[in-house]
Design a protein around this motif. Structure first.
Motif, PDB file in Angstrom:
ATOM      1  N   LEU A   1       0.829  -1.204   0.000  1.00 23.88           N
ATOM      2  CA  LEU A   1       0.000   0.000   0.000  1.00 23.88           C
ATOM      3  C   LEU A   1       0.866   1.258   0.000  1.00 23.88           C
ATOM      4  O   LEU A   1       0.548   2.246  -0.660  1.00 23.88           O
ATOM      5  N   ALA A   2       1.969   1.206   0.710  1.00 24.96           N
ATOM      6  CA  ALA A   2       2.850   2.374   0.792  1.00 24.96           C
ATOM      7  C   ALA A   2       3.669   2.565  -0.473  1.00 24.96           C
ATOM      8  O   ALA A   2       4.042   3.692  -0.815  1.00 24.96           O
ATOM      9  N   ASN A   3       3.963   1.455  -1.174  1.00 24.17           N
ATOM     10  CA  ASN A   3       4.902   1.527  -2.300  1.00 24.17           C
ATOM     11  C   ASN A   3       4.253   1.566  -3.676  1.00 24.17           C
ATOM     12  O   ASN A   3       4.935   1.868  -4.656  1.00 24.17           O
ATOM     13  N   VAL A   4       2.972   1.231  -3.774  1.00 28.33           N
ATOM     14  CA  VAL A   4       2.351   1.245  -5.095  1.00 28.33           C
ATOM     15  C   VAL A   4       2.385   2.669  -5.646  1.00 28.33           C
ATOM     16  O   VAL A   4       2.054   3.635  -4.942  1.00 28.33           O
ATOM     17  N   SER A   5       2.832   2.800  -6.885  1.00 31.55           N
ATOM     18  CA  SER A   5       2.932   4.128  -7.498  1.00 31.55           C
ATOM     19  C   SER A   5       1.843   4.360  -8.531  1.00 31.55           C
ATOM     20  O   SER A   5       1.604   5.503  -8.938  1.00 31.55           O
ATOM     21  N   ALA A   6       1.171   3.290  -8.965  1.00 36.38           N
ATOM     22  CA  ALA A   6       0.125   3.440  -9.972  1.00 36.38           C
ATOM     23  C   ALA A   6      -1.084   4.171  -9.388  1.00 36.38           C
ATOM     24  O   ALA A   6      -1.521   3.853  -8.272  1.00 36.38           O
ATOM     25  N   PRO A   7      -1.636   5.139 -10.095  1.00 34.27           N
ATOM     26  CA  PRO A   7      -2.851   5.809  -9.623  1.00 34.27           C
ATOM     27  C   PRO A   7      -3.934   4.785  -9.314  1.00 34.27           C
ATOM     28  O   PRO A   7      -4.220   3.907 -10.133  1.00 34.27           O
ATOM     29  N   THR A   8      -4.538   4.895  -8.129  1.00 33.01           N
ATOM     30  CA  THR A   8      -5.435   3.855  -7.634  1.00 33.01           C
ATOM     31  C   THR A   8      -6.802   4.433  -7.278  1.00 33.01           C
ATOM     32  O   THR A   8      -6.901   5.398  -6.516  1.00 33.01           O
ATOM     33  N   LEU A   9      -7.845   3.815  -7.835  1.00 29.06           N
ATOM     34  CA  LEU A   9      -9.228   4.217  -7.593  1.00 29.06           C
ATOM     35  C   LEU A   9      -9.932   3.102  -6.823  1.00 29.06           C
ATOM     36  O   LEU A   9      -9.997   1.963  -7.292  1.00 29.06           O
ATOM     37  N   LEU A  10     -10.453   3.427  -5.644  1.00 25.19           N
ATOM     38  CA  LEU A  10     -11.206   2.476  -4.839  1.00 25.19           C
ATOM     39  C   LEU A  10     -12.687   2.830  -4.925  1.00 25.19           C
ATOM     40  O   LEU A  10     -13.082   3.938  -4.550  1.00 25.19           O
ATOM     41  N   LEU A  11     -13.503   1.904  -5.434  1.00 23.49           N
ATOM     42  CA  LEU A  11     -14.932   2.135  -5.587  1.00 23.49           C
ATOM     43  C   LEU A  11     -15.694   1.215  -4.627  1.00 23.49           C
ATOM     44  O   LEU A  11     -15.480   0.000  -4.619  1.00 23.49           O
ATOM     45  N   VAL A  12     -16.564   1.812  -3.821  1.00 26.83           N
ATOM     46  CA  VAL A  12     -17.297   1.069  -2.799  1.00 26.83           C
ATOM     47  C   VAL A  12     -18.756   1.494  -2.825  1.00 26.83           C
ATOM     48  O   VAL A  12     -19.078   2.663  -3.084  1.00 26.83           O
ATOM     49  N   GLY A  13     -19.648   0.532  -2.554  1.00 20.68           N
ATOM     50  CA  GLY A  13     -21.067   0.849  -2.471  1.00 20.68           C
ATOM     51  C   GLY A  13     -21.392   1.623  -1.200  1.00 20.68           C
ATOM     52  O   GLY A  13     -20.850   1.335  -0.132  1.00 20.68           O
ATOM     53  N   GLY A  14     -22.259   2.588  -1.321  1.00 21.95           N
ATOM     54  CA  GLY A  14     -22.632   3.411  -0.178  1.00 21.95           C
ATOM     55  C   GLY A  14     -23.339   2.639   0.918  1.00 21.95           C
ATOM     56  O   GLY A  14     -23.391   3.084   2.079  1.00 21.95           O
ATOM     57  N   TRP A  15     -23.911   1.486   0.588  1.00 25.34           N
ATOM     58  CA  TRP A  15     -24.588   0.638   1.571  1.00 25.34           C
ATOM     59  C   TRP A  15     -23.761  -0.598   1.932  1.00 25.34           C
ATOM     60  O   TRP A  15     -24.283  -1.531   2.539  1.00 25.34           O
ATOM     61  N   ASP A  16     -22.488  -0.595   1.557  1.00 25.25           N
ATOM     62  CA  ASP A  16     -21.621  -1.747   1.825  1.00 25.25           C
ATOM     63  C   ASP A  16     -20.968  -1.562   3.194  1.00 25.25           C
ATOM     64  O   ASP A  16     -19.785  -1.248   3.317  1.00 25.25           O
ATOM     65  N   ASP A  17     -21.775  -1.762   4.229  1.00 23.05           N
ATOM     66  CA  ASP A  17     -21.318  -1.514   5.601  1.00 23.05           C
ATOM     67  C   ASP A  17     -20.077  -2.335   5.929  1.00 23.05           C
ATOM     68  O   ASP A  17     -19.986  -3.519   5.616  1.00 23.05           O
ATOM     69  N   GLY A  18     -19.132  -1.703   6.572  1.00 23.12           N
ATOM     70  CA  GLY A  18     -17.897  -2.366   6.962  1.00 23.12           C
ATOM     71  C   GLY A  18     -16.831  -2.253   5.899  1.00 23.12           C
ATOM     72  O   GLY A  18     -15.678  -1.925   6.208  1.00 23.12           O
ATOM     73  N   VAL A  19     -17.189  -2.524   4.656  1.00 21.88           N
ATOM     74  CA  VAL A  19     -16.193  -2.480   3.577  1.00 21.88           C
ATOM     75  C   VAL A  19     -15.761  -1.039   3.304  1.00 21.88           C
ATOM     76  O   VAL A  19     -14.614  -0.795   2.927  1.00 21.88           O
ATOM     77  N   ILE A  20     -16.661  -0.084   3.499  1.00 21.02           N
ATOM     78  CA  ILE A  20     -16.281   1.326   3.315  1.00 21.02           C
ATOM     79  C   ILE A  20     -15.142   1.671   4.266  1.00 21.02           C
ATOM     80  O   ILE A  20     -14.136   2.278   3.871  1.00 21.02           O
ATOM     81  N   GLU A  21     -15.284   1.269   5.531  1.00 19.98           N
ATOM     82  CA  GLU A  21     -14.261   1.572   6.529  1.00 19.98           C
ATOM     83  C   GLU A  21     -12.936   0.887   6.184  1.00 19.98           C
ATOM     84  O   GLU A  21     -11.857   1.478   6.335  1.00 19.98           O
ATOM     85  N   LEU A  22     -13.006  -0.357   5.715  1.00 22.71           N
ATOM     86  CA  LEU A  22     -11.784  -1.082   5.347  1.00 22.71           C
ATOM     87  C   LEU A  22     -11.089  -0.415   4.162  1.00 22.71           C
ATOM     88  O   LEU A  22      -9.858  -0.341   4.103  1.00 22.71           O
ATOM     89  N   ASN A  23     -11.876   0.080   3.204  1.00 24.12           N
ATOM     90  CA  ASN A  23     -11.296   0.797   2.064  1.00 24.12           C
ATOM     91  C   ASN A  23     -10.691   2.125   2.508  1.00 24.12           C
ATOM     92  O   ASN A  23      -9.652   2.537   1.986  1.00 24.12           O
TER      93      ASN A  23
END
Length: 217
Positions: free
Chosen positions: A145-167
């Motif tokens: 996570l610290a070393n990846v240099s590629a532009p990164t887009l994280l897409l999460v559902g607004g009702w995806d409880d728990g996964v939003i926090e992990l993302n």
């Protein structure tokens, strides 16, 4: 016109099967890393892949595990194994004349998102962009996570409880160009009307916007 080919990628003494689709004048190539229990036949990832190809982006949908391996739930969560398979597929793809020289991106879902980030971190500048759909990027190592240099887009559902926090936790550790997109009204699988379409369009814009031709030596 697309060139669509069923391919067999040798890796670790097994053969990974996939479908390689390269549009004419492709901007780049995106490798799909599916989530736990999914496959290259996933209707959701196939839909996203179709939208990417309409935007001029090539796609490689593949099963990172053999059918026998996939029956072992532990291997579905073996991020190291999934990462090595993804890297092998990336090396194989760049060796194909039809894909040679194309910028490389990764699209990961569920556990596949962690493998995509790990692979991108190891590839460094050879990875051009990463997109995660309802993924578990938090399962990637802190170093990746610290070393990846590629532009990164994280897409999460607004009702995806728990996964939003992990993302959010993973997002905070990323040091690259990054974006966390919340799709309103979507649960984990983006089955609600119009939500998967939003994911596909955002992914297409992200990849097309970050793919630049690699100069030939």
């Amino acid at each position: 016109m697309n060139t669509s080919t069923l391919v067999h990628i040798p890796v670790d003494g097994v053969t990974v099967e996939g479908m390689l689709d390269i549009p004419e004048h492709a901007l780049g190539l995106v490798l799909f890393a599916h989530g736990s229990g999914s496959s290259r036949h996933s209707p959701r990832n196939n839909y996203v892949a179709g939208v990417l190809r309409e935007a001029g982006v090539g796609t490689l949908l593949m099963d990172l595990l053999t059918p026998e391996e996939d029956r072992d739930v532990a291997q579905r969560f073996d991020i190291g194994l999934l990462t090595q398979r993804l890297l092998a597929a990336a090396r194989w793809a760049h060796g194909q004349p039809i894909a040679r020289g194309l910028p490389l991106g990764f699209f990961g879902a569920s556990t596949g998102a962690a493998a995509a980030i790990e692979a991108a971190a190891l590839l460094g500048a050879d990875a051009a962009a990463v997109v995660s759909r309802g993924g578990r990027p938090d399962l990637a190592s802190r170093a990746a996570l610290a070393n990846v240099s590629a532009p990164t887009l994280l897409l999460v559902g607004g009702w995806d409880d728990g996964v939003i926090e992990l993302n959010q936790q993973a997002y905070d550790q990323l040091a690259c160009e990054k974006e966390l997109g919340i799709v309103p009204g979507a649960t984990h699988l983006f089955e609600e009307p119009g939500t998967l379409e939003q994911v596909a369009q955002q992914a297409a814009l992200w990849f097309a916007g970050h793919f630049a031709p690699i100069p030939h030596a």
